[in-house]
Write an enzyme that holds these catalytic residues in place. Structure first.
Site, PDB file in Angstrom:
ATOM      1  N   HIS A  19      53.086  93.818  39.961  1.00 48.30           N
ATOM      2  CA  HIS A  19      53.682  92.490  39.815  1.00 48.30           C
ATOM      3  C   HIS A  19      53.967  92.154  38.349  1.00 48.30           C
ATOM      4  O   HIS A  19      54.703  91.218  38.063  1.00 48.30           O
ATOM      5  CB  HIS A  19      52.738  91.440  40.419  1.00 48.30           C
ATOM      6  CG  HIS A  19      53.411  90.405  41.258  1.00 48.30           C
ATOM      7  ND1 HIS A  19      54.666  90.544  41.803  1.00 48.30           N
ATOM      8  CD2 HIS A  19      52.982  89.177  41.649  1.00 48.30           C
ATOM      9  CE1 HIS A  19      54.978  89.460  42.493  1.00 48.30           C
ATOM     10  NE2 HIS A  19      53.977  88.611  42.408  1.00 48.30           N
ATOM     11  N   TYR A  64      51.400  81.761  35.801  1.00 47.83           N
ATOM     12  CA  TYR A  64      51.214  82.573  36.991  1.00 47.83           C
ATOM     13  C   TYR A  64      52.550  82.626  37.722  1.00 47.83           C
ATOM     14  O   TYR A  64      53.394  81.739  37.606  1.00 47.83           O
ATOM     15  CB  TYR A  64      50.062  82.100  37.898  1.00 47.83           C
ATOM     16  CG  TYR A  64      48.720  82.381  37.265  1.00 47.83           C
ATOM     17  CD1 TYR A  64      48.117  83.633  37.381  1.00 47.83           C
ATOM     18  CD2 TYR A  64      48.081  81.414  36.509  1.00 47.83           C
ATOM     19  CE1 TYR A  64      46.901  83.904  36.761  1.00 47.83           C
ATOM     20  CE2 TYR A  64      46.866  81.681  35.879  1.00 47.83           C
ATOM     21  CZ  TYR A  64      46.286  82.931  36.016  1.00 47.83           C
ATOM     22  OH  TYR A  64      45.103  83.210  35.396  1.00 47.83           O
TER      23      TYR A  64
END
Length: 186
Positions: A19, A64
């Site tokens: 990711h 995030y």
């Protein structure tokens, strides 16, 4: 001027996971051009420098992944570049490890970071460089998979993909996105 955003999650726990392909690509780009990504602004780590004669701002959102748009919107509004001078680099589970897909615009697909950016900017009309990280086995949790590192036997393909993503960004800046798509898509 170009804003180059690499998507990922902040913190040691997520370093070099699938990711974080966007963060990893930006780190390679920064190293190549001697740009330090060390200023904290706009809910991001930011570095300013040059690629050739073009000024660039390298951005690693620290919100995030799912809230990346908050940071990107703030940077975009501050620097006031044209939408086609915002390039986002991120991971894609629909591509094999190390493969690239370059697009001038498009939907977010299933990527939550891109969904956030598109929502916050109110547009999907910006270039993106997707780096393949492959799909998990059917029994494996998707979140667990993208937050894991690639296996040793896939590490070389991943490294190659990140390096091609950097070359793609350079090509977009030096020539244009069409040339980059012709050279590096697929």
């Amino acid at each position: 001027m170009y804003i180059i955003v690499g998507l990922g999650n902040p913190g040691k726990k997520y370093e070099h996971t699938r990711h974080n392909a966007g963060f990893d690509a930006l780190d390679i780009l920064a190293e190549e051009y001697g740009i330090k990504i060390d200023k904290i602004k706009h809910k991001a780590l930011i570095g300013e420098g040059r690629i050739g004669s073009e000024k660039v701002v390298l951005v690693k959102p620290q919100t995030y992944m799912n809230l990346s748009g908050e940071s990107v919107q703030s940077v975009f509004q501050f620097y006031k570049v044209d939408m086609d001078h915002l390039i986002v680099v991120y991971d894609d589970i629909d591509l094999d490890i190390g493969k690239l897909r370059i697009r001038k615009k498009g939907s977010a697909g299933s990527h939550n970071g891109m969904k956030s950016i598109i929502k916050c900017l109110g547009s999907q009309e910006f270039p993106r460089v997707r780096v393949g990280v492959s799909r998990p086995d059917p029994n494996r949790d998707l979140a667990d998979f993208v937050l894991s590192r690639v296996s040793k036997d896939q590490a070389e393909d991943m490294k190659s993909g990140l390096e091609k993503a950097v070359k793609t960004v350079e090509e977009i800046i030096r020539t244009d996105i069409d040339m980059a798509m012709n050279k590096y898509n697929g």
